[in-house]
Design an enzyme around this catalytic site. Structure first.
Site, PDB file in Angstrom:
ATOM      1  N   LYS A  52      99.679  -8.239  77.098  1.00 43.92           N
ATOM      2  CA  LYS A  52      98.688  -9.670  77.288  1.00 43.92           C
ATOM      3  C   LYS A  52      97.405  -9.489  76.550  1.00 43.92           C
ATOM      4  O   LYS A  52      97.143 -10.835  75.846  1.00 43.92           O
ATOM      5  CB  LYS A  52      98.574  -9.850  78.759  1.00 43.92           C
ATOM      6  CG  LYS A  52     100.089 -10.089  79.502  1.00 43.92           C
ATOM      7  CD  LYS A  52      99.672 -10.360  81.207  1.00 43.92           C
ATOM      8  CE  LYS A  52     101.319 -10.514  81.653  1.00 43.92           C
ATOM      9  NZ  LYS A  52     101.452 -10.929  83.165  1.00 43.92           N
ATOM     10  N   GLN A  96      97.924  -9.469  88.349  1.00 45.64           N
ATOM     11  CA  GLN A  96      99.160  -8.931  88.059  1.00 45.64           C
ATOM     12  C   GLN A  96      99.845  -8.392  89.133  1.00 45.64           C
ATOM     13  O   GLN A  96      99.253  -7.653  89.952  1.00 45.64           O
ATOM     14  CB  GLN A  96      98.908  -7.635  86.942  1.00 45.64           C
ATOM     15  CG  GLN A  96     100.093  -7.056  86.473  1.00 45.64           C
ATOM     16  CD  GLN A  96     100.831  -7.869  85.326  1.00 45.64           C
ATOM     17  OE1 GLN A  96     100.294  -8.792  84.757  1.00 45.64           O
ATOM     18  NE2 GLN A  96     102.040  -7.650  85.136  1.00 45.64           N
ATOM     19  N   ASP A 119      99.505 -18.349  85.361  1.00 47.06           N
ATOM     20  CA  ASP A 119     100.774 -18.037  85.756  1.00 47.06           C
ATOM     21  C   ASP A 119     101.649 -19.026  86.650  1.00 47.06           C
ATOM     22  O   ASP A 119     102.766 -18.872  86.464  1.00 47.06           O
ATOM     23  CB  ASP A 119     100.878 -16.856  86.987  1.00 47.06           C
ATOM     24  CG  ASP A 119     101.010 -15.510  86.256  1.00 47.06           C
ATOM     25  OD1 ASP A 119     101.645 -15.166  85.285  1.00 47.06           O
ATOM     26  OD2 ASP A 119     100.412 -14.561  86.979  1.00 47.06           O
TER      27      ASP A 119
END
Ligand code: L34
Length: 293
Positions: A52, A96, A119
């Site tokens: 990422k 995460q 997200d």
């Protein structure tokens, strides 16, 4: 033999778009920044986060990786998120997953300001997704839909089967397919006649997390197969949920692992982050205008 949907090629196209939009914002003095929180030492998480930040660099997006110890308390993590919420230079916040056992994942996710939830995992975003409102789409399912669309095969009216009902992939993937007018069956560990259901699918999305789960007999002739799984096979190599060779012999299109959905997940994150920055800048401009009246 199926055609391969290249995550690499498609992700590069979206990243080029994100880079162009980032450059346009920068010309106006608006920076784009993503904060990624990673808790503990999960090696797979580390690999994904590295990917990422690499994509961010390619797109001209600034990224901060905040590494926190495995032993952190939920409260300490919540405080960190609140600090990032208040920081106007941070446009997107990503925690995460998975998180250590002592931490309730959904309460941490819901601490993220919805306008920074790149997200698309907060309850606010999920609620909007369910009701068809504009929102940040969760990156993995959004990537799956873009891969489907890239084939040019229409989704509307098709029978789609999703295997796996997780909050981050299966459930939102089913909602997105439904929004594209597919007829969706969401399958899971308690589904009966799973093989038959899969074998009847025009679109098959596998998000199980088990290598070798989808065998050739579960693939309809001419189906489009999207493999979300990322597993380590017995040989230590990365593989999906689908027995690739068997499925490839029957499908019209299929995604590879690696080089498939994972790369699209990252590209969709870049698109969401730029969008967050643009929306936040528009919000600030509107507020400033209001204050001058
Ligand atoms: N909060 N947690 C949050 N957001 C996410 O979107 C994720 N996910 C999943 C795990 N936890 C998360 C990811 O980022 C899975 N995931 C992810 C991201 C990137 C890749 C795979 C999964 C990826 O880059 N895959 C490469 C190979 C990576 C390797 O070598 O291991 C590929 O070609 O598939």
């Amino acid at each position: 033999m199926a055609k391969i949907i290249s995550g690499k090629t498609l992700a590069a196209q979206f990243k080029a778009q994100a880079a162009q939009q980032t450059a346009q914002l920068q010309e106006k003095g608006i920076g784009v920044r993503l904060a990624v929180i990673i808790v503990g030492e999960n090696p797979a998480s580390r690999t994904y986060v590295k990917g990422k930040t690499k994509d961010c660099a390619e797109c001209g997006i600034a990224s901060d990786v905040i590494e926190l110890p495995e032993s952190i308390s939920e409260n300490e993590l919540l405080e960190k998120i609140e600090q990032l919420n208040r920081d106007d230079s941070v446009n997107g916040i990503l925690v995460q997953l998975p998180l250590p056992r002592q931490i309730r994942e959904q309460s941490v996710i819901n601490a993220i300001a919805p306008e920074k939830d790149v997200d698309g995992f907060t309850d606010i975003n999920t609620g909007k997704l369910v009701s068809g409102e504009e929102c940040f789409l969760p990156c993995t399912p959004a990537g799956c839909i873009e891969m489907l669309k890239s084939t040019g095969v229409p989704i509307a009216g098709k029978d789609a089967v999703v295997i796996g009902r997780s909050n981050i992939v299966g459930k939102p993937a089913a909602l997105l397919l439904c929004a594209e007018d597919a007829t969706v069956t969401l399958c899971h560990s308690r589904t009966k006649d799973l093989k038959e259901k899969c074998a009847a699918a025009d679109i098959l999305i596998a998000a199980v997390g088990k290598a070798g789960f989808v065998t050739g007999d579960m693939v309809k002739e001419g189906a489009v197969v999207i493999d979300v799984g990322i597993n380590r096979g017995a040989d230590g190599k990365l593989c999906g949920d689908v027995v690739f060779d068997e499925a490839e012999a029957k499908a019209s299109y299929i995604t590879p692992v690696p080089g498939g959905v994972g790369l699209m997940t990252r590209a969709m994150l870049m698109m969401n982050t730029v969008r967050a920055a643009r929306m936040q800048a528009e919000g600030r401009a509107l507020r400033e205008k209001g204050e001058n009246h």
